[in-house]
Design an enzyme around this catalytic site. Structure first.
Site, mmCIF file in Angstrom:
data_model
loop_
_atom_site.group_PDB
_atom_site.id
_atom_site.type_symbol
_atom_site.label_atom_id
_atom_site.label_comp_id
_atom_site.label_asym_id
_atom_site.label_seq_id
_atom_site.Cartn_x
_atom_site.Cartn_y
_atom_site.Cartn_z
ATOM 1 C CG HIS A 91 37.832 -1.007 10.547
ATOM 2 N ND1 HIS A 91 36.517 -0.677 10.712
ATOM 3 C CD2 HIS A 91 38.533 0.121 10.789
ATOM 4 C CE1 HIS A 91 36.418 0.592 11.054
ATOM 5 N NE2 HIS A 91 37.626 1.102 11.102
ATOM 6 N NE ARG A 137 -1.364 2.506 2.861
ATOM 7 C CZ ARG A 137 -0.860 3.636 3.331
ATOM 8 N NH1 ARG A 137 -0.708 4.694 2.543
ATOM 9 N NH2 ARG A 137 -0.453 3.724 4.590
ATOM 10 C CG HIS A 191 6.012 9.059 6.043
ATOM 11 N ND1 HIS A 191 6.138 8.800 4.708
ATOM 12 C CD2 HIS A 191 4.791 8.593 6.432
ATOM 13 C CE1 HIS A 191 5.021 8.214 4.286
ATOM 14 N NE2 HIS A 191 4.193 8.071 5.308
ATOM 15 C CB THR A 197 1.534 12.193 8.017
ATOM 16 O OG1 THR A 197 0.595 11.376 8.712
ATOM 17 C CG2 THR A 197 1.165 12.249 6.542
#
Ligand code: HCA
Ligand code: CU
Length: 458
Positions: free
Chosen positions: A285, A11, A193, A164
Site C-alpha cells: 500500500h 437534540r 438511524h 426510526t
C-alpha cells in the site's frame, strides 16, 4: 442537486446515553456548526427540561446564519414551549405506525387531526413547520401520505421521513423517497438511524430518491447506535455526486469538539475523522501510494484539511522507508537501507517509528555519523495543564494534529499532557505553543527545550 444538512447533534445527539451538554457547550457547538455552514440546527426539545429551553434561547440569541429548530410533540403545550424559545422552525413529530397509534389510543383520523392542530398552531404563531411521521419506514404507506398531505395543507413546508429503528436498506430507502416525493411534492428530510450500519448509505440513497435535507449528528451520536454521522455523509455526497454541503475542512475540528463535550471517543477507524482514516501501513500500500496516492485513496485527505500518513513499522517496505529517509535528507546505499529495514522488522513491538528513531537506525546502518541535510531541529518538551472537566484524550488528539508536534502523552501528576515538539526555529516553537494554548480546555503550558538526549534503546 441541492441537499441541506440539518444537524441534530444538540437534540438527537443529547439523547445518546451518557451525554448531557452544558448550555455553554451547546452554544459553542452551535457556533461551530454554523461556521461549518450547516443549513439547519435542531437545538433541542424544550419540553424536556429548563436547561434545554435555556440553551435553545441562547442559541437563538446568537443570530446564526443557520435556521434554528426546536423539536416538539404534536401537543399544543410542546409547540408553545418551542415558540417561546423564538426558533425559526418547529419540528413536530407524531408516531404513525399502527402499534404507536394503539399505544396512544388514537384512530388514524384522530392522529391526523392532532397533527393538523399542532401544525396550524405553530404556523399561526409565525413559525415555519416541519412535520415528522415518526417511524415512517415501518408505517402504512397510504396513511403516511394522508397524514403528511394534511400536515402540508395545514402549513408544514418540510416533511421528515425517519427510519426510526434503522432497519431500512439503501435500495428500499431510495424507492420510498422517490414514491413520496412524487406523491407529496414536498421538501423531504431523511433521518436515518444506524442500528444495522445503514445510516450513511441510506441517507445517500434517500437523497438519490429525492430527499432535499438529511439529518446528521457530529460523530454520528444519538439514540442507541446513533444516526448518520455528518462527516462521512457530507464527504460521500461530494465524492459520489459532487454536491457541496458544509465546509468539509471544518469536520475534524467539529469531531474533536464533540469528542470533548460528549465524552465519547472517536474510533481510530472512523471514516474522515478517525486517527487512521488517512494512514497507510502495508508495504504494498505504502509503496503504491508514494507512487500515486489514488492507488489506495478514494479521495485526497486535503479535502477535509488532513494529511496522508505513511506508518513506518514492521510492515514497511523499502520504498516507504527510502521515501521517508529521503525526506529527512538521508540517502543510504541499498545495503544500508536493507540493514535499517532488517532492524525495524526485528522489533515488531515498535508500532510506529518517529523520524529521530529512523535517523538513529540509519546512522547505525551506515556505521557513521550521517551528514544530515535536514535543518537543525529544536526539540522541546511541553507540559500541558487542562481544566478538570475536559476530556483529556480529546485535547491530546487535537494537539497531535498541530504541525511540529511529534509525540503526545497523557500523564499523571501536576500536568495532564506531555508534548514532544520537533521544530526548526524558535518562531515555529512559539507558534506551536500558541496553537496548543488556543485549544479549549487548556489552562496552561510549561516548556523545556531539550539540550541533549541520551538513549538506552537498541
Ligand atoms: C425521537 C424520534 C426521531 C424523530 C426524527 C425527526 C426519530 O427521537 O423523538 O423528527 O425527524 O428517529 O424518529 O428522532
Ligand atoms: Cu431519531
Amino acid at each position: 442537486m441541492k441537499v441541506k444538512i440539518l444537524d441534530t447533534t444538540l437534540r438527537e445527539g443529547e439523547q445518546t446515553p451518557g451525554v448531557s451538554f452544558s448550555i455553554d457547550a451547546k452554544v459553542e457547538i452551535a457556533r461551530k456548526l454554523d461556521e461549518a455552514k450547516v443549513d439547519m440546527i435542531e437545538a433541542g426539545h424544550p419540553a424536556v427540561s429548563q436547561d434545554v429551553t435555556e440553551a435553545i434561547k441562547r442559541i437563538v440569541a446568537e443570530r446564526l446564519d443557520a435556521e434554528i429548530l426546536a423539536h416538539s410533540r404534536a401537543l399544543i403545550t410542546d409547540v408553545e414551549a418551542a415558540l417561546a424559545c423564538g426558533v425559526d422552525r418547529v419540528a413536530i413529530f407524531l408516531g404513525i405506525t399502527e402499534k404507536k397509534l394503539q399505544a396512544m389510543k388514537m384512530t388514524e383520523e384522530k392522529a391526523i387531526e392532532t397533527a393538523v392542530k399542532s401544525v396550524q398552531y405553530a404556523r399561526d404563531h409565525g413559525a415555519k413547520v416541519r412535520f415528522t411521521a415518526e417511524d415512517a419506514t415501518r408505517g402504512n404507506y397510504d396513511f403516511i401520505v394522508r397524514i403528511c398531505r394534511a400536515a402540508i395543507e395545514a402549513g408544514a413546508d418540510r416533511i421528515s421521513i425517519p427510519d426510526t429503528v434503522g432497519i431500512t436498506p439503501p435500495n428500499k430507502m431510495k424507492d420510498l423517497f422517490s414514491r413520496l416525493s412524487r406523491d407529496l411534492g414536498a421538501e423531504l428530510d431523511a433521518h436515518c438511524h444506524n442500528d444495522l450500519g445503514f445510516a450513511v448509505a441510506s441517507a445517500i440513497a434517500a437523497v438519490e430518491g429525492g430527499a432535499t435535507a438529511v439529518h446528521t449528528t457530529v460523530n454520528g451520536i444519538g439514540e442507541r447506535a446513533g444516526i448518520t454521522p455528518l462527516e462521512p455523509f457530507a464527504v460521500a455526497l461530494k465524492v459520489l455526486h459532487n454536491v457541496d454541503t458544509v465546509d468539509l475542512t471544518k469536520l475534524p475540528e467539529l469531531s474533536l469538539l464533540l469528542e470533548k463535550h460528549s465524552g465519547i471517543p472517536v474510533s481510530p477507524l472512523q471514516p474522515i475523522v478517525g486517527e487512521n482514516a488517512f494512514s497507510h501501513k502495508g508495504g504494498v500500500h505504502a509503496a503504491a501510494v508514494i507512487f500515486d496516492p489514488q492507488t489506495y485513496e478514494a479521495f485526497p485527505p486535503s479535502i477535509v484539511g488532513r494529511q496522508r500518513e505513511i506508518v513506518i513499522s514492521k510492515y514497511t517496505g523499502k520504498v516507504a522507508l527510502e521515501d521517508r529517509l529521503k525526506r529527512l535528507g538521508v540517502a543510504l546505499t541499498e545495503e544500508e537501507l536493507m540493514k535499517v529495514l532488517q532492524a525495524i522488522k526485528e522489533r515488531p513491538e515498535v508500532r510506529s517509528y518517529r523520524d529521530v528513531d529512523l535517523l538513529e537506525l540509519a546512522e547505525k546502518a551506515a556505521g557513521k555519523k550521517l551528514e544530515i541535510q535536514v535543518p537543525k531541529k529544536i526539540e522541546a518538551l511541553v507540559l500541558v495543564k487542562c481544566e478538570s472537566n475536559v476530556y483529556t484524550t480529546a485535547v491530546a488528539r487535537r494537539i497531535l494534529w498541530i504541525r511540529g508536534v511529534s509525540k503526545v502523552l497523557e500523564i499523571s501528576g501536576d500536568f495532564d499532557i506531555e508534548v514532544l515538539l520537533n521544530v526548526e526555529t524558535i518562531n515555529q516553537m512559539n507558534e506551536v505553543l500558541e496553537n496548543i494554548r488556543k485549544i479549549k480546555g487548556v489552562t496552561g503550558t510549561n516548556t523545556r527545550i531539550i539540550l541533549k538526549k541520551f538513549n538506552n534503546e537498541a
